[in-house]
Design a protein around this motif. Structure first.
Motif, PDB file in Angstrom:
ATOM      1  N   GLY A 152       0.778  -1.066  -0.074  1.00  0.00           N
ATOM      2  CA  GLY A 152       0.077   0.147   0.132  1.00  0.00           C
ATOM      3  C   GLY A 152       1.043   1.399  -0.120  1.00  0.00           C
ATOM      4  O   GLY A 152       0.350   2.228  -0.840  1.00  0.00           O
ATOM      5  N   HIS A 153       1.920   1.309   0.686  1.00  0.00           N
ATOM      6  CA  HIS A 153       2.846   2.495   0.824  1.00  0.00           C
ATOM      7  C   HIS A 153       3.359   2.454  -0.580  1.00  0.00           C
ATOM      8  O   HIS A 153       3.713   3.736  -1.028  1.00  0.00           O
ATOM      9  N   TRP A 154       3.874   1.521  -1.323  1.00  0.00           N
ATOM     10  CA  TRP A 154       4.592   1.554  -2.699  1.00  0.00           C
ATOM     11  C   TRP A 154       3.457   2.210  -3.492  1.00  0.00           C
ATOM     12  O   TRP A 154       3.721   3.226  -4.293  1.00  0.00           O
ATOM     13  N   VAL A 155       2.182   1.711  -3.543  1.00  0.00           N
ATOM     14  CA  VAL A 155       1.342   2.249  -4.475  1.00  0.00           C
ATOM     15  C   VAL A 155       1.061   3.735  -4.336  1.00  0.00           C
ATOM     16  O   VAL A 155       0.942   4.314  -5.352  1.00  0.00           O
ATOM     17  N   LEU A 156       0.927   4.111  -3.244  1.00  0.00           N
ATOM     18  CA  LEU A 156       0.651   5.597  -2.791  1.00  0.00           C
ATOM     19  C   LEU A 156       1.997   6.434  -3.260  1.00  0.00           C
ATOM     20  O   LEU A 156       1.659   7.453  -3.437  1.00  0.00           O
ATOM     21  N   ASN A 157       3.096   5.926  -3.470  1.00  0.00           N
ATOM     22  CA  ASN A 157       4.156   6.661  -3.804  1.00  0.00           C
ATOM     23  C   ASN A 157       4.839   6.115  -5.133  1.00  0.00           C
ATOM     24  O   ASN A 157       6.019   6.671  -5.396  1.00  0.00           O
ATOM     25  N   ALA A 158       4.218   5.360  -5.939  1.00  0.00           N
ATOM     26  CA  ALA A 158       4.699   5.127  -7.386  1.00  0.00           C
ATOM     27  C   ALA A 158       4.455   6.041  -8.271  1.00  0.00           C
ATOM     28  O   ALA A 158       3.729   6.040  -8.933  1.00  0.00           O
ATOM     29  N   GLU A 159       5.367   6.929  -8.425  1.00  0.00           N
ATOM     30  CA  GLU A 159       5.496   8.106  -9.422  1.00  0.00           C
ATOM     31  C   GLU A 159       5.427   7.281 -10.701  1.00  0.00           C
ATOM     32  O   GLU A 159       4.455   7.962 -11.769  1.00  0.00           O
ATOM     33  N   GLY A 160       6.113   6.356 -11.074  1.00  0.00           N
ATOM     34  CA  GLY A 160       6.046   5.752 -12.638  1.00  0.00           C
ATOM     35  C   GLY A 160       4.603   5.502 -12.823  1.00  0.00           C
ATOM     36  O   GLY A 160       4.363   5.448 -14.085  1.00  0.00           O
ATOM     37  N   LEU A 161       4.230   4.782 -11.933  1.00  0.00           N
ATOM     38  CA  LEU A 161       2.640   4.122 -12.231  1.00  0.00           C
ATOM     39  C   LEU A 161       1.843   5.461 -12.255  1.00  0.00           C
ATOM     40  O   LEU A 161       0.869   5.520 -13.186  1.00  0.00           O
ATOM     41  N   GLN A 162       1.877   6.166 -11.510  1.00  0.00           N
ATOM     42  CA  GLN A 162       0.761   7.406 -11.453  1.00  0.00           C
ATOM     43  C   GLN A 162       0.906   8.181 -12.715  1.00  0.00           C
ATOM     44  O   GLN A 162      -0.210   9.097 -13.088  1.00  0.00           O
ATOM     45  N   GLN A 163       2.292   8.262 -13.182  1.00  0.00           N
ATOM     46  CA  GLN A 163       2.285   9.468 -14.274  1.00  0.00           C
ATOM     47  C   GLN A 163       2.487   8.568 -15.645  1.00  0.00           C
ATOM     48  O   GLN A 163       2.244   9.148 -16.498  1.00  0.00           O
TER      49      GLN A 163
END
Length: 291
Positions: A152-163
């Protein structure tokens, strides 16, 4: 018992509304393989989340502390919502032509028949055996929740995925689930410490649970990729490592380090992730329906 729950906020059960009608199987539009790796969250989630809920319901009568009991009841409602949300995600993937029925049957067998209240269908008649098995299940849930909180911490901070160019509905499903895992990450640990707190059991359960979930995730990836008619080849590690470098999927080293941290007897779930970050996302996520 005092002080097992350190956070002061109340855990809120939420039931967001998702519409996957326009969501493609390759919802990271330029990355089919990363899409299928993250699609694992859908078939792998429902059975374990139901198992978490059943384990906590079985343990709830033994919880005397009202603060912990309230947190556990909210945890159960959150996990039930996660199971339902990813069941919808799984059905959508199957509607797009990827058959996950055999994988879902395997997951149900593991978490209902093998690890459920009646292991392998065996009725535990002696109170001591029942207590030992309940504590073992609580230890496994605590280890599994360590992994879910870390992810959960990873997905909240996954800039590559969110961008990346993505379908917002599926990304929103992952972010909501991830944020709630961070929000309630100390509850399973508190339950285990309250009812057992046996360091040997905690360690042994983690030695079993971490590889189990990693293997189940790998099987799910292989299944999704092999059954995807739009992918020309089976799962390849080089594709995974490329997606991990782009921060579109979690890196293996990130997960491995997180697993190792859990074996420190002084480790606390609050060492992983940020409650403030999780609540900031959840409080601003639209279309919530409180349960």
């Amino acid at each position: 018992m005092n002080g097992l729950i350190k956070e002061t906020h109340s855990i809120i059960p939420r039931r967001p509304v998702f519409d996957f009608a326009a969501t493609p199987s390759h919802w990271i539009y330029d990355d089919p393989l990363a899409s299928q790796i993250l699609n694992v969250i859908n078939p792998i989630t429902p059975a374990p989340e139901r198992w978490f809920c059943q384990t906590f319901r079985d343990a709830l009568p033994f919880v005397q502390d009202q603060q912990l009991k309230a947190a556990v009841m909210a945890f159960i409602k959150q996990e039930g919502a996660h199971s339902y949300g990813h069941t919808l995600g799984t059905r959508h993937i199957e509607a797009l032509g990827i058959d996950l029925s055999q994988y879902s049957k395997m997951m149900s067998w593991i978490f209902n028949d093998l690890l459920g209240p009646k292991p392998l269908g065996y009725e535990l008649k002696h109170a001591r055996l029942k207590s030992m098995w309940l504590n073992t299940r609580l230890a496994m849930v605590a280890a599994a929740e360590h992994l879910t909180g870390v992810l959960g911490h990873w997905v909240l901070n996954a800039e590559g995925l969110q961008q990346a160019p993505v379908d917002q509905q599926m990304l929103r499903l992952l972010l909501w689930h991830g944020a709630e895992e961070v929000e309630h990450r100390e509850v399973a640990d508190a339950m285990f410490r309250h009812l057992s707190n046996n360091l040997v059991l905690r360690t042994g359960a983690a030695v079993f649970t971490f590889p189990l979930f990693i293997v189940l995730a790998y099987i799910a990836v292989e299944t999704l990729v092999a059954k995807d008619p739009q992918l020309p080849h089976r799962f390849r590690y080089k594709d995974y490592f490329r997606a991990a470098r782009q921060d579109r999927v979690p890196q293996a080293s990130y997960i491995a380090r997180a697993c190792l941290r859990y074996f420190n007897p002084k480790h606390s779930p609050l060492n992983e992730g940020s409650t403030a970050q999780a609540l900031a996302y959840l409080n601003n996520m639209p279309e919530f329906k409180l349960t």
